[in-house]
Motif scaffolding. Structure first.
Motif, PDB file in Angstrom:
ATOM      1  N   VAL A 213       0.849  -1.196   0.000  1.00 19.62           N
ATOM      2  CA  VAL A 213       0.000   0.000   0.000  1.00 19.62           C
ATOM      3  C   VAL A 213       0.879   1.238   0.000  1.00 19.62           C
ATOM      4  O   VAL A 213       1.869   1.309   0.719  1.00 19.62           O
ATOM      5  N   SER A 214       0.532   2.186  -0.838  1.00 26.58           N
ATOM      6  CA  SER A 214       1.272   3.443  -0.863  1.00 26.58           C
ATOM      7  C   SER A 214       0.264   4.575  -0.846  1.00 26.58           C
ATOM      8  O   SER A 214      -0.580   4.674  -1.742  1.00 26.58           O
ATOM      9  N   LEU A 215       0.305   5.380   0.172  1.00 24.48           N
ATOM     10  CA  LEU A 215      -0.600   6.523   0.181  1.00 24.48           C
ATOM     11  C   LEU A 215      -0.031   7.676   0.982  1.00 24.48           C
ATOM     12  O   LEU A 215       0.800   7.491   1.855  1.00 24.48           O
ATOM     13  N   THR A 216      -0.488   8.850   0.610  1.00 19.94           N
ATOM     14  CA  THR A 216      -0.032  10.075   1.252  1.00 19.94           C
ATOM     15  C   THR A 216      -1.230  10.785   1.843  1.00 19.94           C
ATOM     16  O   THR A 216      -2.240  10.964   1.162  1.00 19.94           O
ATOM     17  N   ILE A 217      -1.115  11.145   3.094  1.00 19.04           N
ATOM     18  CA  ILE A 217      -2.171  11.903   3.759  1.00 19.04           C
ATOM     19  C   ILE A 217      -1.710  13.351   3.840  1.00 19.04           C
ATOM     20  O   ILE A 217      -0.618  13.627   4.335  1.00 19.04           O
ATOM     21  N   GLN A 218      -2.531  14.241   3.344  1.00 17.87           N
ATOM     22  CA  GLN A 218      -2.136  15.654   3.345  1.00 17.87           C
ATOM     23  C   GLN A 218      -2.724  16.394   4.531  1.00 17.87           C
ATOM     24  O   GLN A 218      -3.900  16.224   4.866  1.00 17.87           O
ATOM     25  N   GLN A 219      -1.888  17.199   5.112  1.00 17.06           N
ATOM     26  CA  GLN A 219      -2.295  17.980   6.282  1.00 17.06           C
ATOM     27  C   GLN A 219      -3.543  18.801   5.965  1.00 17.06           C
ATOM     28  O   GLN A 219      -3.619  19.457   4.922  1.00 17.06           O
ATOM     29  N   GLY A 220      -4.516  18.734   6.850  1.00 13.14           N
ATOM     30  CA  GLY A 220      -5.729  19.531   6.693  1.00 13.14           C
ATOM     31  C   GLY A 220      -6.798  18.894   5.835  1.00 13.14           C
ATOM     32  O   GLY A 220      -7.923  19.389   5.772  1.00 13.14           O
ATOM     33  N   HIS A 221      -6.461  17.771   5.176  1.00  8.22           N
ATOM     34  CA  HIS A 221      -7.466  17.125   4.326  1.00  8.22           C
ATOM     35  C   HIS A 221      -8.311  16.136   5.129  1.00  8.22           C
ATOM     36  O   HIS A 221      -7.926  15.684   6.197  1.00  8.22           O
ATOM     37  N   LYS A 222      -9.456  15.816   4.551  1.00 12.67           N
ATOM     38  CA  LYS A 222     -10.432  14.953   5.212  1.00 12.67           C
ATOM     39  C   LYS A 222     -10.650  13.701   4.364  1.00 12.67           C
ATOM     40  O   LYS A 222     -10.958  13.814   3.170  1.00 12.67           O
ATOM     41  N   TYR A 223     -10.491  12.535   4.985  1.00 16.18           N
ATOM     42  CA  TYR A 223     -10.542  11.258   4.264  1.00 16.18           C
ATOM     43  C   TYR A 223     -11.624  10.364   4.845  1.00 16.18           C
ATOM     44  O   TYR A 223     -11.683  10.172   6.065  1.00 16.18           O
ATOM     45  N   LEU A 224     -12.418   9.793   3.951  1.00 17.72           N
ATOM     46  CA  LEU A 224     -13.394   8.777   4.370  1.00 17.72           C
ATOM     47  C   LEU A 224     -12.857   7.416   3.954  1.00 17.72           C
ATOM     48  O   LEU A 224     -12.523   7.209   2.791  1.00 17.72           O
ATOM     49  N   LEU A 225     -12.726   6.490   4.928  1.00 19.46           N
ATOM     50  CA  LEU A 225     -12.304   5.129   4.626  1.00 19.46           C
ATOM     51  C   LEU A 225     -13.567   4.294   4.489  1.00 19.46           C
ATOM     52  O   LEU A 225     -14.309   4.139   5.463  1.00 19.46           O
ATOM     53  N   ALA A 226     -13.783   3.791   3.284  1.00 17.41           N
ATOM     54  CA  ALA A 226     -15.022   3.076   3.010  1.00 17.41           C
ATOM     55  C   ALA A 226     -14.705   1.654   2.558  1.00 17.41           C
ATOM     56  O   ALA A 226     -13.609   1.385   2.072  1.00 17.41           O
ATOM     57  N   GLY A 227     -15.686   0.767   2.715  1.00 19.70           N
ATOM     58  CA  GLY A 227     -15.495  -0.595   2.236  1.00 19.70           C
ATOM     59  C   GLY A 227     -15.983  -1.604   3.254  1.00 19.70           C
ATOM     60  O   GLY A 227     -16.284  -1.243   4.394  1.00 19.70           O
ATOM     61  N   PRO A 228     -16.042  -2.873   2.857  1.00 18.96           N
ATOM     62  CA  PRO A 228     -16.666  -3.889   3.694  1.00 18.96           C
ATOM     63  C   PRO A 228     -15.880  -4.199   4.961  1.00 18.96           C
ATOM     64  O   PRO A 228     -14.681  -3.933   5.048  1.00 18.96           O
ATOM     65  N   SER A 229     -16.591  -4.766   5.906  1.00 14.79           N
ATOM     66  CA  SER A 229     -16.004  -5.212   7.155  1.00 14.79           C
ATOM     67  C   SER A 229     -14.909  -6.237   6.866  1.00 14.79           C
ATOM     68  O   SER A 229     -15.053  -7.070   5.977  1.00 14.79           O
ATOM     69  N   GLY A 230     -13.821  -6.143   7.597  1.00 17.07           N
ATOM     70  CA  GLY A 230     -12.730  -7.105   7.435  1.00 17.07           C
ATOM     71  C   GLY A 230     -11.743  -6.738   6.349  1.00 17.07           C
ATOM     72  O   GLY A 230     -10.793  -7.475   6.092  1.00 17.07           O
ATOM     73  N   ALA A 231     -11.925  -5.579   5.714  1.00 16.88           N
ATOM     74  CA  ALA A 231     -11.086  -5.202   4.573  1.00 16.88           C
ATOM     75  C   ALA A 231      -9.761  -4.556   4.995  1.00 16.88           C
ATOM     76  O   ALA A 231      -8.915  -4.301   4.149  1.00 16.88           O
ATOM     77  N   GLY A 232      -9.612  -4.273   6.279  1.00 20.30           N
ATOM     78  CA  GLY A 232      -8.329  -3.732   6.745  1.00 20.30           C
ATOM     79  C   GLY A 232      -8.359  -2.257   7.113  1.00 20.30           C
ATOM     80  O   GLY A 232      -7.296  -1.662   7.346  1.00 20.30           O
ATOM     81  N   LYS A 233      -9.540  -1.669   7.232  1.00 21.66           N
ATOM     82  CA  LYS A 233      -9.637  -0.235   7.526  1.00 21.66           C
ATOM     83  C   LYS A 233      -9.083   0.081   8.922  1.00 21.66           C
ATOM     84  O   LYS A 233      -8.266   0.991   9.084  1.00 21.66           O
ATOM     85  N   SER A 234      -9.534  -0.668   9.912  1.00 21.89           N
ATOM     86  CA  SER A 234      -9.045  -0.415  11.279  1.00 21.89           C
ATOM     87  C   SER A 234      -7.554  -0.694  11.371  1.00 21.89           C
ATOM     88  O   SER A 234      -6.817   0.038  12.046  1.00 21.89           O
ATOM     89  N   THR A 235      -7.106  -1.736  10.683  1.00 22.45           N
ATOM     90  CA  THR A 235      -5.678  -2.075  10.699  1.00 22.45           C
ATOM     91  C   THR A 235      -4.855  -0.904  10.167  1.00 22.45           C
ATOM     92  O   THR A 235      -3.837  -0.539  10.757  1.00 22.45           O
ATOM     93  N   LEU A 236      -5.308  -0.306   9.090  1.00 21.46           N
ATOM     94  CA  LEU A 236      -4.570   0.834   8.518  1.00 21.46           C
ATOM     95  C   LEU A 236      -4.506   1.996   9.522  1.00 21.46           C
ATOM     96  O   LEU A 236      -3.444   2.594   9.724  1.00 21.46           O
ATOM     97  N   LEU A 237      -5.626   2.300  10.166  1.00 23.64           N
ATOM     98  CA  LEU A 237      -5.612   3.410  11.132  1.00 23.64           C
ATOM     99  C   LEU A 237      -4.704   3.102  12.325  1.00 23.64           C
ATOM    100  O   LEU A 237      -3.990   3.979  12.809  1.00 23.64           O
ATOM    101  N   LYS A 238      -4.737   1.851  12.780  1.00 21.84           N
ATOM    102  CA  LYS A 238      -3.891   1.482  13.931  1.00 21.84           C
ATOM    103  C   LYS A 238      -2.416   1.587  13.571  1.00 21.84           C
ATOM    104  O   LYS A 238      -1.587   1.956  14.403  1.00 21.84           O
ATOM    105  N   LEU A 239      -2.079   1.248  12.336  1.00 25.33           N
ATOM    106  CA  LEU A 239      -0.689   1.397  11.888  1.00 25.33           C
ATOM    107  C   LEU A 239      -0.309   2.872  11.829  1.00 25.33           C
ATOM    108  O   LEU A 239       0.752   3.278  12.298  1.00 25.33           O
ATOM    109  N   MET A 240      -1.203   3.682  11.271  1.00 22.63           N
ATOM    110  CA  MET A 240      -0.917   5.115  11.151  1.00 22.63           C
ATOM    111  C   MET A 240      -0.809   5.767  12.521  1.00 22.63           C
ATOM    112  O   MET A 240      -0.058   6.720  12.704  1.00 22.63           O
TER     113      MET A 240
END
Ligand SMILES: Nc1ncnc2c1ncn2[C@@H]1O[C@H](COP(=O)(O)OP(=O)(O)O)[C@@H](O)[C@H]1O
Ligand SMILES: [Mg+2]
Length: 214
Positions: free
Chosen positions: A14-41
């Motif tokens: 996975v490669s992604l850049t989060i920009q200061q001040g921007h707002k991101y919605l993480l969407a997608g089915p349960s179990g897809a890794g959304k919480s895992t990504l936030l916990k890593l970040m």
């Protein structure tokens, strides 16, 4: 960056850049890794392959405690201590009643300053049982706002909050240009959806040879 639990790969290249001040919605089915990504970040989860960088500095060099001082990760089930609302806001720090009342309003726990003093004195009960699940989530948000966090990772952090109140809180956060916000929501609200700058759609997919990017 890639991450596996034991030998189960969850995020791959996975490669992604989060920009200061921007707002991101993480969407997608349960179990897809959304919480895992936030916990890593947020620095909660380590043991990833690849690199995570915060303002040009590697996560491993910054260290977990310093990351947690900069990035607030709010879960569905926040921690509470026994005592009053004020105790739960202050923890070991000291804040004036006015400062605490201001964040209680932002988190929609009270609607007027006049309600503040009584609400601050209210006991949250053992494990927060005197408050509703939605109130506990809002209390955790208020605690973070009080500490001046500018990076908020909300893992369904308003899931137990009733619809109109959740919309009110989300709008307030989404319209604040100082905040960098990543939000997982199972039930995105029609009123707040247009306020996001980006949607990160899970599962994150990649084509052969190139990282999945957002
Ligand atoms: N602590 C853990 N140990 C092993 N597997 C886990 C753990 N936490 C989550 N998983 C698994 O990782 C996958 C992604 O989970 P998660 O990031 O919570 O997804 P989401 O937030 O999108 O629902 C799921 O298959 C889940 O079962
Ligand atoms: Mg999740």
């Amino acid at each position: 960056m890639s991450f596996s639990y034991q030998d189960q790969p969850i995020l791959q290249d996975v490669s992604l850049t989060i920009q200061q001040g921007h707002k991101y919605l993480l969407a997608g089915p349960s179990g897809a890794g959304k919480s895992t990504l936030l916990k890593l970040m947020a620095g909660y989860l380590t043991g990833y392959q690849g690199q995570l960088v915060f303002h040009g500095q590697d996560y491993r060099a910054i260290g977990q405690a310093a990351l947690m001082d900069r990035i607030l990760y709010l879960t569905q089930t926040p921690q509470v201590i026994s005592g009053t609302v004020a105790d739960n806001l202050a923890l070991t720090a000291h804040y004036s009643a006015a400062e605490m009342i201001q964040v209680l309003r932002r988190a929609a726990l009270i609607t007027t300053d006049a309600e503040g003093p009584a609400f601050l004195k209210q006991n949250v009960g053992a494990k927060g049982t005197a408050l509703s699940g939605g109130q506990l989530q809002r209390l955790a948000l208020a605690r973070g706002l009080l500490r001046g966090y500018h990076i908020l990772l909300l893992d369904e952090g308003t899931s137990a909050v009733d619809g109109p109140t959740a919309v009110q809180i989300e709008q307030d956060l989404l319209l604040d240009p100082r905040l960098t916000l990543l939000m997982i929501s199972h039930t995105p609200h029609a009123a707040t959806a247009p306020l996001f700058d980006h949607v990160i759609q899970f599962p994150l997919t990649k084509t052969a040879g190139t990282p999945a990017s957002v």
